[in-house]
Scaffold this motif. Structure first.
Motif, mmCIF file in Angstrom:
data_model
loop_
_atom_site.group_PDB
_atom_site.id
_atom_site.type_symbol
_atom_site.label_atom_id
_atom_site.label_comp_id
_atom_site.label_asym_id
_atom_site.label_seq_id
_atom_site.Cartn_x
_atom_site.Cartn_y
_atom_site.Cartn_z
ATOM 1 N N ALA A 7 0.840 -1.192 0.000
ATOM 2 C CA ALA A 7 0.000 0.000 0.000
ATOM 3 C C ALA A 7 0.874 1.241 0.000
ATOM 4 O O ALA A 7 2.008 1.211 0.476
ATOM 5 N N GLU A 8 0.349 2.310 -0.533
ATOM 6 C CA GLU A 8 1.083 3.564 -0.594
ATOM 7 C C GLU A 8 1.054 4.326 0.721
ATOM 8 O O GLU A 8 1.886 5.187 0.955
ATOM 9 N N ASN A 9 0.104 4.019 1.589
ATOM 10 C CA ASN A 9 0.044 4.684 2.887
ATOM 11 C C ASN A 9 -0.718 3.805 3.882
ATOM 12 O O ASN A 9 -1.329 2.806 3.504
ATOM 13 N N ALA A 10 -0.661 4.182 5.158
ATOM 14 C CA ALA A 10 -1.264 3.372 6.214
ATOM 15 C C ALA A 10 -2.780 3.262 6.075
ATOM 16 O O ALA A 10 -3.355 2.215 6.357
ATOM 17 N N ARG B 58 2.147 -4.892 -9.161
ATOM 18 C CA ARG B 58 3.100 -3.871 -8.715
ATOM 19 C C ARG B 58 4.498 -4.434 -8.516
ATOM 20 O O ARG B 58 5.459 -3.680 -8.543
ATOM 21 N N ILE B 59 4.609 -5.745 -8.333
ATOM 22 C CA ILE B 59 5.943 -6.327 -8.157
ATOM 23 C C ILE B 59 6.411 -7.090 -9.385
ATOM 24 O O ILE B 59 7.497 -7.653 -9.393
ATOM 25 N N GLN B 60 5.602 -7.071 -10.431
ATOM 26 C CA GLN B 60 5.976 -7.720 -11.690
ATOM 27 C C GLN B 60 7.312 -7.169 -12.173
ATOM 28 O O GLN B 60 7.490 -5.957 -12.247
ATOM 29 N N ASP B 61 8.250 -8.052 -12.462
ATOM 30 C CA ASP B 61 9.568 -7.688 -12.986
ATOM 31 C C ASP B 61 10.442 -6.902 -12.016
ATOM 32 O O ASP B 61 11.423 -6.284 -12.423
ATOM 33 N N LYS B 62 10.098 -6.903 -10.742
ATOM 34 C CA LYS B 62 10.927 -6.274 -9.715
ATOM 35 C C LYS B 62 11.795 -7.347 -9.062
ATOM 36 O O LYS B 62 11.585 -8.537 -9.247
ATOM 37 N N ILE B 63 12.770 -6.931 -8.278
ATOM 38 C CA ILE B 63 13.592 -7.846 -7.500
ATOM 39 C C ILE B 63 13.190 -7.698 -6.047
ATOM 40 O O ILE B 63 13.227 -6.598 -5.488
ATOM 41 N N ALA B 64 12.796 -8.813 -5.436
ATOM 42 C CA ALA B 64 12.401 -8.823 -4.031
ATOM 43 C C ALA B 64 13.459 -9.579 -3.241
ATOM 44 O O ALA B 64 13.834 -10.686 -3.608
ATOM 45 N N ILE B 65 13.947 -8.980 -2.174
ATOM 46 C CA ILE B 65 14.893 -9.643 -1.276
ATOM 47 C C ILE B 65 14.108 -10.029 -0.028
ATOM 48 O O ILE B 65 13.537 -9.167 0.638
ATOM 49 N N LEU C 46 5.680 -13.780 -3.586
ATOM 50 C CA LEU C 46 6.260 -12.740 -4.427
ATOM 51 C C LEU C 46 6.677 -13.300 -5.789
ATOM 52 O O LEU C 46 6.484 -12.653 -6.819
ATOM 53 N N PHE C 47 7.237 -14.505 -5.790
ATOM 54 C CA PHE C 47 7.631 -15.157 -7.035
ATOM 55 C C PHE C 47 6.410 -15.409 -7.919
ATOM 56 O O PHE C 47 6.434 -15.133 -9.112
ATOM 57 N N GLU C 48 5.346 -15.903 -7.310
ATOM 58 C CA GLU C 48 4.118 -16.180 -8.059
ATOM 59 C C GLU C 48 3.490 -14.907 -8.622
ATOM 60 O O GLU C 48 2.822 -14.941 -9.653
ATOM 61 N N GLN C 49 3.741 -13.778 -7.950
ATOM 62 C CA GLN C 49 3.197 -12.498 -8.404
ATOM 63 C C GLN C 49 4.097 -11.815 -9.438
ATOM 64 O O GLN C 49 3.824 -10.707 -9.864
ATOM 65 N N GLY C 50 5.204 -12.490 -9.828
ATOM 66 C CA GLY C 50 6.011 -11.972 -10.921
ATOM 67 C C GLY C 50 7.350 -11.367 -10.567
ATOM 68 O O GLY C 50 8.030 -10.829 -11.439
ATOM 69 N N ALA C 51 7.740 -11.441 -9.302
ATOM 70 C CA ALA C 51 9.033 -10.879 -8.905
ATOM 71 C C ALA C 51 10.151 -11.909 -9.053
ATOM 72 O O ALA C 51 9.925 -13.111 -8.917
ATOM 73 N N ASN C 52 11.348 -11.422 -9.332
ATOM 74 C CA ASN C 52 12.550 -12.221 -9.171
ATOM 75 C C ASN C 52 12.876 -12.160 -7.684
ATOM 76 O O ASN C 52 12.824 -11.081 -7.086
#
Length: 92
Positions: free
Chosen positions: A5-8, A28-35, A51-57
């Motif tokens: 979310a962008e805010n609380a 929103r996490i498609q093609d992003k890198i998540a640690i 996160l992987f299923e949602q498209g993140a590396n």
């Protein structure tokens, strides 16, 4: 569940499961890198998989090298264009 979310105030709405707003955060996490620290197993492992299923590396940062590599292998076995990586790491 992972909520982005962008805010609380919006997070409160998302956690209330207002479906019309939840749909807006998809991709929103498609093609992003998540640690994911502690991502080898348990709660962190579940987050890494989501996160992987949602498209993140996904980079799995964990002390447990054996289990962390297995998690990365599990993600990569899904044969997507995304990658799971393991990095031995102490995060404190």
């Amino acid at each position: 569940m992972v909520a982005i979310a962008e805010n609380a105030a919006l997070l409160d709405v998302l956690l209330g499961e207002d479906e019309s707003l939840v749909a807006n955060v998809n991709g929103r996490i498609q093609d992003k890198i998540a640690i994911v620290t502690g991502g080898a197993q348990g709660f962190g492992g579940g987050i890494a998989e989501l996160l992987f299923e949602q498209g993140a590396n996904v980079v799995i940062a964990d002390l447990n090298e054996e289990v962390g590599r297995k998690m990365a292998d599990k993600l990569n076995a899904k044969k997507t264009n995304k990658s799971g990586f393991f990095r031995k790491s102490k995060c404190s």
